[in-house]
Design a protein around this motif. Sequence first.
Motif, PDB file in Angstrom:
ATOM      1  N   MET A  32       0.834  -1.189   0.000  1.00 28.12           N
ATOM      2  CA  MET A  32       0.000   0.000   0.000  1.00 28.12           C
ATOM      3  C   MET A  32       0.876   1.248   0.000  1.00 28.12           C
ATOM      4  N   PHE A  33       0.535   2.198  -0.876  1.00 30.49           N
ATOM      5  CA  PHE A  33       1.291   3.450  -0.985  1.00 30.49           C
ATOM      6  C   PHE A  33       0.350   4.626  -0.791  1.00 30.49           C
ATOM      7  N   THR A  34       0.781   5.565   0.036  1.00 31.06           N
ATOM      8  CA  THR A  34      -0.035   6.743   0.324  1.00 31.06           C
ATOM      9  C   THR A  34       0.669   8.048  -0.052  1.00 31.06           C
ATOM     10  N   SER A  35       1.945   8.000  -0.363  1.00 28.32           N
ATOM     11  CA  SER A  35       2.643   9.227  -0.738  1.00 28.32           C
ATOM     12  C   SER A  35       2.308   9.596  -2.177  1.00 28.32           C
ATOM     13  N   GLY A  82       0.477   6.452 -12.072  1.00 25.59           N
ATOM     14  CA  GLY A  82       0.269   7.642 -12.886  1.00 25.59           C
ATOM     15  C   GLY A  82      -0.681   8.665 -12.312  1.00 25.59           C
ATOM     16  N   PHE A  83      -1.315   8.378 -11.188  1.00 22.52           N
ATOM     17  CA  PHE A  83      -2.292   9.294 -10.609  1.00 22.52           C
ATOM     18  C   PHE A  83      -1.593  10.478  -9.952  1.00 22.52           C
ATOM     19  N   THR A  84      -2.067  11.698 -10.258  1.00 21.47           N
ATOM     20  CA  THR A  84      -1.410  12.912  -9.762  1.00 21.47           C
ATOM     21  C   THR A  84      -2.239  13.692  -8.753  1.00 21.47           C
ATOM     22  N   GLY A  85      -3.353  13.143  -8.305  1.00 17.27           N
ATOM     23  CA  GLY A  85      -4.176  13.843  -7.323  1.00 17.27           C
ATOM     24  C   GLY A  85      -3.520  13.896  -5.956  1.00 17.27           C
ATOM     25  N   SER A  86      -4.055  14.769  -5.102  1.00 18.88           N
ATOM     26  CA  SER A  86      -3.462  14.964  -3.779  1.00 18.88           C
ATOM     27  C   SER A  86      -3.954  13.979  -2.735  1.00 18.88           C
ATOM     28  N   ASN A  87      -4.989  13.215  -3.063  1.00 14.18           N
ATOM     29  CA  ASN A  87      -5.553  12.279  -2.087  1.00 14.18           C
ATOM     30  C   ASN A  87      -5.731  10.913  -2.736  1.00 14.18           C
ATOM     31  N   GLY A  88      -5.171   9.906  -2.120  1.00 14.20           N
ATOM     32  CA  GLY A  88      -5.356   8.569  -2.663  1.00 14.20           C
ATOM     33  C   GLY A  88      -4.579   7.532  -1.885  1.00 14.20           C
ATOM     34  N   CYS A  89      -5.077   6.318  -1.944  1.00 13.26           N
ATOM     35  CA  CYS A  89      -4.405   5.180  -1.314  1.00 13.26           C
ATOM     36  C   CYS A  89      -4.321   4.075  -2.368  1.00 13.26           C
ATOM     37  N   LEU A  90      -3.102   3.715  -2.751  1.00  6.43           N
ATOM     38  CA  LEU A  90      -2.881   2.728  -3.808  1.00  6.43           C
ATOM     39  C   LEU A  90      -2.622   1.368  -3.168  1.00  6.43           C
ATOM     40  N   LYS A 143      -0.932 -10.167   4.804  1.00  7.85           N
ATOM     41  CA  LYS A 143       0.303  -9.522   5.267  1.00  7.85           C
ATOM     42  C   LYS A 143       0.766  -8.580   4.169  1.00  7.85           C
ATOM     43  N   MET A 144       1.057  -7.335   4.536  1.00  6.20           N
ATOM     44  CA  MET A 144       1.326  -6.328   3.521  1.00  6.20           C
ATOM     45  C   MET A 144       2.462  -5.391   3.946  1.00  6.20           C
ATOM     46  N   VAL A 145       3.017  -4.710   2.950  1.00  2.99           N
ATOM     47  CA  VAL A 145       4.028  -3.697   3.204  1.00  2.99           C
ATOM     48  C   VAL A 145       3.401  -2.326   2.995  1.00  2.99           C
ATOM     49  N   MET A 146       3.779  -1.393   3.861  1.00  2.00           N
ATOM     50  CA  MET A 146       3.334  -0.013   3.763  1.00  2.00           C
ATOM     51  C   MET A 146       4.555   0.903   3.806  1.00  2.00           C
ATOM     52  N   GLU A 147       4.411   2.062   3.161  1.00  2.00           N
ATOM     53  CA  GLU A 147       5.419   3.098   3.347  1.00  2.00           C
ATOM     54  C   GLU A 147       5.385   3.566   4.803  1.00  2.00           C
ATOM     55  N   SER A 148       6.529   4.036   5.279  1.00  2.00           N
ATOM     56  CA  SER A 148       6.577   4.518   6.661  1.00  2.00           C
ATOM     57  C   SER A 148       6.337   6.014   6.736  1.00  2.00           C
ATOM     58  N   CYS A 149       5.389   6.507   5.927  1.00  2.00           N
ATOM     59  CA  CYS A 149       5.118   7.949   5.910  1.00  2.00           C
ATOM     60  C   CYS A 149       3.702   8.281   6.357  1.00  2.00           C
ATOM     61  N   MET A 150       2.881   7.288   6.633  1.00  2.00           N
ATOM     62  CA  MET A 150       1.532   7.570   7.110  1.00  2.00           C
ATOM     63  C   MET A 150       1.595   8.144   8.515  1.00  2.00           C
ATOM     64  N   THR A 151       0.772   9.139   8.800  1.00  2.00           N
ATOM     65  CA  THR A 151       0.787   9.760  10.117  1.00  2.00           C
ATOM     66  C   THR A 151       0.238   8.793  11.166  1.00  2.00           C
ATOM     67  N   VAL A 152       0.646   9.010  12.396  1.00  2.00           N
ATOM     68  CA  VAL A 152       0.152   8.208  13.519  1.00  2.00           C
ATOM     69  C   VAL A 152      -1.368   8.324  13.620  1.00  2.00           C
ATOM     70  N   ASP A 153      -1.882   9.541  13.383  1.00  2.00           N
ATOM     71  CA  ASP A 153      -3.330   9.777  13.472  1.00  2.00           C
ATOM     72  C   ASP A 153      -4.116   8.922  12.482  1.00  2.00           C
ATOM     73  N   GLU A 154      -3.498   8.581  11.365  1.00  2.00           N
ATOM     74  CA  GLU A 154      -4.186   7.752  10.378  1.00  2.00           C
ATOM     75  C   GLU A 154      -3.862   6.274  10.555  1.00  2.00           C
ATOM     76  N   VAL A 205       4.202  -4.641   7.573  1.00  2.00           N
ATOM     77  CA  VAL A 205       5.617  -4.319   7.701  1.00  2.00           C
ATOM     78  C   VAL A 205       5.838  -2.969   7.006  1.00  2.00           C
ATOM     79  N   PHE A 206       6.848  -2.246   7.453  1.00  2.00           N
ATOM     80  CA  PHE A 206       7.117  -0.916   6.904  1.00  2.00           C
ATOM     81  C   PHE A 206       8.412  -0.914   6.103  1.00  2.00           C
TER      82      PHE A 206
END
Length: 360
Positions: free
Chosen positions: A27-30, A39-47, A97-108, A122-123
């Motif tokens: 999962m990518f959120t950046s 290719g998505f350039t919007g400011s909000n999204g979860c891939l 079981k999945m990998v995530m970027e380590s950039c998601m905020t704690v609040d999310e 895993v991060f």
Amino acid sequence: MDRKETYQKRLAGVYSYMDAHQLDGAMFTSYENRRYYCGFTGSNGCLIITRDKVCLVTDKRYTTQAQQQTIGVEVIEHAANRLSLVADTIKKCGIKKMVMESCMTVDEYFPLKEKMGDIDVVFEQEYFLEQRMVKDAEEIACTKAAIAAAEAGFDKLLPRLKTGMTEKDLADELHYLVSKEGAEAMSFGTIVGSGARGALAHAFPTSKKIEDGDMVVVDFGVLKDGYCSDMTRTLLFGNVSEEHMRIFNLVQESQDKAIAAIRPGVMAKDVEDAHRAVFLRENLDDYALRGLGHGIGLQIHECPRIVIGNETVLKPGMIFTVEPGLYFPNDCGVRTEDDVLVTENGVENLSHTPHEIHIG
């Protein structure tokens, strides 16, 4: 290579990581990684990525845009229940079981983790940064376009410069001119440091007037088609002293030595060492920074990092800055910066603006 093949090749790197770590998904959120992998350039999204499908969860502002910009991606629209929908999508994809970027905020992250239940996470950050380190032909073309826009605007700026204008005057003129050349935005806050303020490596433009004899550090970059450029020139206003010119020439020599050392197979630290040898020879290393450069791409600071001790091996397709500098508090600063591309046989300097520029 068409767009579909481009994204398939990039996703192959994600699949390799998943296979190596026995994962079901990623999962990518950046912004940068969403754009890179679909290719998505919007400011909000979860891939969300599995071996079988790619899903993009975004909001109503971007539904049509996401459908137009992506290929083979299921676009899922959320309203107020974004994290719940993300968690449900992960479960529907069969991810355990999945990998995530380590950039998601704690609040999310913690509310999402609670909604995902027993799905293991895993991060990872560095692997995906390193995957973006070697640019493909499209990325190289976009970077060259960003450099061209920056240099065209800077070239038009030079005849407008004069002693007595302020640092902010210079920056404002530059921003206008690069915009006229097709820049989408500045890739970072423009740095202008005149005279003694040149010793501030990240000097913010002020109302200080540029005086006769000042060396003025101008460090800026632009975005074009989502990719960054980065360039620094130290402009010489009026009658610059012999000692300041000596410093200027030493910085230029150090850049020349570094660029001459770049080729596939050498380590990043070898390029850094080549430039630093000039400052060590002159007993001036205490006035230099601890790194020579950084990769550029979708972000202004990417891999590879051209810093002391970095053993990253240079490969064709890497683009990074070469930006030596010397900084003397309460006196002056000098930096010069080019963007370079590692080629199959050596290096191509993508920057074409002259280094020694006299004003007045």
